[in-house]
Design a protein around this motif. Structure first.
Motif, short mmCIF file in Angstrom:
data_model
loop_
_atom_site.label_atom_id
_atom_site.label_comp_id
_atom_site.label_asym_id
_atom_site.label_seq_id
_atom_site.Cartn_x
_atom_site.Cartn_y
_atom_site.Cartn_z
N GLU A 16 0.82 -1.21 0.00
CA GLU A 16 0.00 0.00 0.00
C GLU A 16 0.86 1.26 0.00
O GLU A 16 0.58 2.23 -0.72
N GLU A 17 1.93 1.26 0.81
CA GLU A 17 2.81 2.41 0.86
C GLU A 17 3.54 2.60 -0.47
O GLU A 17 3.75 3.73 -0.93
N VAL A 22 4.15 5.78 -5.60
CA VAL A 22 3.99 5.94 -7.05
C VAL A 22 3.00 7.07 -7.34
O VAL A 22 3.25 7.93 -8.18
N ARG A 23 1.87 7.09 -6.62
CA ARG A 23 0.86 8.12 -6.85
C ARG A 23 1.40 9.51 -6.50
O ARG A 23 1.13 10.50 -7.19
N GLY A 27 2.07 12.91 -8.93
CA GLY A 27 1.30 14.11 -8.63
C GLY A 27 -0.17 13.87 -8.37
O GLY A 27 -0.98 14.80 -8.49
N GLU A 28 -0.54 12.65 -8.01
CA GLU A 28 -1.95 12.33 -7.80
C GLU A 28 -2.41 12.64 -6.37
O GLU A 28 -3.62 12.64 -6.11
#
Length: 238
Positions: A16-17, A22-23, A27-28
């Protein structure tokens, strides 16, 4: 296995981390909340920076801005030691650990109270003996903008030199007719316009300087500081 069962929740959190990493890189995710402390000179902070704070809050909703008021050398020292995050100052930087971005041009004027100059003109070097020079300290950091300009005179002999630490105190004393001095032009614009203060020795145009937003060269938040500097540069001094 028991070992596999013990590993499972940690493995899930790791995955999850990793996905969040990655997100974030793409820039998400929303920028993280942060606090920054900006150092500034007292007069500039009150007249210019404080009125801009609502705009900074709107433009940088994730950033809470705090202010620290101090003098030029003090501001650079605290920025270097990271006691504050950045500082607005026109003090010259010689430390390679510091970097900065120009904000606004700072112009200067050699001034005296109109009544004083009517009574005791200051139009030639020999007239200086009739006047007291008022500055920040013994190094005369304000007067040097006039003295070191083309045509400036290094050998002006004033009746005395008085030190008062801040430009607000210097302006107040000059308005009272206690002496003459060099001050930032934006800081005495109203008094010059009203005629309470007049320029002296006008044949010499004082040197100019820049206010800069100064920060540690190795600070990972320099992108934020550069963006804030660009925002601040859009507001005229007042």
């Amino acid at each position: 296995t028991e070992q596999g069962m013990a590993l499972l929740p940690h493995a899930r959190r790791t995955i999850e981390e990793a996905e969040l990493c990655v997100r974030a890189a793409q820039g998400e995710l929303a920028p993280p909340n942060m606090d920054i402390t900006i150092g500034t000179r007292h007069e500039l902070g009150l007249s210019w920076l404080v009125p801009i704070l609502p705009e900074l809050r709107e433009s940088y909703s994730n950033v809470t801005v705090h202010l620290y008021f101090g003098s030029g050398t003090d501001l650079l020292t605290r920025t270097r030691s990271q006691e504050i995050d950045c500082a607005i100052t026109s003090t010259r930087m010689m430390d390679p650990r510091l970097d900065g971005r120009q904000l606004r041009l700072e112009q200067y004027a050699f001034v005296g109270a109109a009544e004083l100059i009517d009574e005791k003109p200051l139009s030639k070097p020999s007239d200086a003996s009739e006047h007291e020079l008022i500055d920040i300290n013994q190094a005369l950091p304000l007067f040097r903008y006039w003295r070191d300009a083309p045509g400036g005179i290094d050998s002006m002999e004033f009746a005395s030199v008085r030190q008062f630490g801040t430009i607000a105190a210097i302006r107040a004393l000059i308005l009272q007719g206690e002496g003459v001095g060099v001050l930032p032009e934006y800081f005495v614009a109203k008094e010059l316009e009203s005629g309470k203060l007049v320029r002296v020795m006008e044949e010499v145009e004082p040197l100019t300087d820049y206010f800069r937003l100064v920060f540690r060269a190795d600070d990972p938040r320099r992108g934020l500081f550069e963006s804030i500097a660009e925002t601040l540069a859009g507001y005229p001094l007042q």
